[in-house]
Enzyme design. Sequence first.
Site, PDB file in Angstrom:
ATOM      1  N   HIS A   1      22.258  47.061  89.454  1.00 31.38           N
ATOM      2  CA  HIS A   1      23.090  47.829  88.521  1.00 31.38           C
ATOM      3  C   HIS A   1      24.334  47.047  88.083  1.00 31.38           C
ATOM      4  O   HIS A   1      25.071  47.489  87.193  1.00 31.38           O
ATOM      5  CB  HIS A   1      23.468  49.202  89.099  1.00 31.38           C
ATOM      6  CG  HIS A   1      24.486  49.180  90.203  1.00 31.38           C
ATOM      7  ND1 HIS A   1      25.022  50.331  90.720  1.00 31.38           N
ATOM      8  CD2 HIS A   1      25.067  48.162  90.895  1.00 31.38           C
ATOM      9  CE1 HIS A   1      25.881  50.035  91.675  1.00 31.38           C
ATOM     10  NE2 HIS A   1      25.923  48.734  91.791  1.00 31.38           N
TER      11      HIS A   1
ATOM     12  N   ASP B   1      23.517  35.695 100.044  1.00 37.20           N
ATOM     13  CA  ASP B   1      24.548  35.959  99.039  1.00 37.20           C
ATOM     14  C   ASP B   1      25.203  34.637  98.655  1.00 37.20           C
ATOM     15  O   ASP B   1      24.836  33.583  99.180  1.00 37.20           O
ATOM     16  CB  ASP B   1      25.586  36.960  99.562  1.00 37.20           C
ATOM     17  CG  ASP B   1      26.167  37.831  98.456  1.00 37.20           C
ATOM     18  OD1 ASP B   1      26.586  37.270  97.418  1.00 37.20           O
ATOM     19  OD2 ASP B   1      26.216  39.067  98.606  1.00 37.20           O
TER      20      ASP B   1
END
Length: 360
Positions: free
Chosen positions: A265, A227
């Site tokens: 998404h 990340d």
Amino acid sequence: MEEVMDGSFDEKSMLHSQAQVWKYMLHFIDSMALKAAVDLRIPDIIHSHAAAQPITLSQIAAAIHDSPSPDTATLSRILRLLVRRKIFTSAVRPSDGATVYGPTPASRWLVRDAELSMAPMLLFQTHPLSMAPFHCFSRCVKEGGFAFEKAHGKGIFEMAAGDPEFNKSFNDGMESVTQIISKAIVSGYGGDGFRSVGSLVDVGGGTGAAVAEIVKAFPHIKGINFDLPHVVATAPEYQGVSHVGGDMFVSIPSAQAIFIKWVLHDWGDEECVKILKNCREALPEKTGKLIIVDAVLKPEGDPIFGDISYVTDLLMLAHSSGGKERTEEEWKRLLMEAGFPNYNIIQNIAVASIIEAYSQ
């Protein structure tokens, strides 16, 4: 509902439709009542007493931290609504006529000290910075652009990077639901899905809760949590998991399988194709597997979670820069363009679905 010849509706239909509009107009009050209960740790207080007996209003008030004289009248009104919403139970105690409160399966998900809890996500979603973009939907229709940026002048990830308190709320919320869905994935998919995987990168894995749960269940897997640097900087250590900071739009660490949960998404189609192409480059040529955990919109909805994915589609409209929930046909187009011609969908793993994608 019956429409009469002149285009009007009958009186009964109009009465019920009025009630429907009132219901949706005031739904935000349910969220705020839940937030107040979680802020005050009411679910924790009620569940801690549940094994012995239900608890009175005065006992709940006395257990609220940092409140020497809580307003029990206000508390009772909040609890009355949450009992009606079946978050808690209430009953009159025969011995003295006092109202006593008890837990429900729903309140169990709001216990902040529980291993599996939705309370941190509820607090993040009701955070003032999270709520503000919803007031910008009409501006987005008129002007285009992104709601979060209209509300705050920057995107959600930029906001989190510069605001430690908001960043913590964001990470805590994501980690809480990650733990819930990760257990569901390990149980419902793990046996066939992970047993042959030797190394796994969790792209956009936050603080590492998801890959840690997978590695815990399948210790032969070498786990990599990937990340942004400011995100992994606050990540705890997990056995069998290494944290790597970087940018998924630039490159992704190589592994036998790539796991990407509730990331795509957040982004528009162009950005998703770029991420997916980087995933493709990070996987072995013939044996690699991409595991996407995300919603797959279906006209009929989900038998348990109903239309939640249609609601989270508007959540993406509020919080992301072009993100959305997608139908199977939309997923197929993205995967094909990124070099994944073959895929398989496993529906209804908790609130999401799994899309397995292969380059061969």
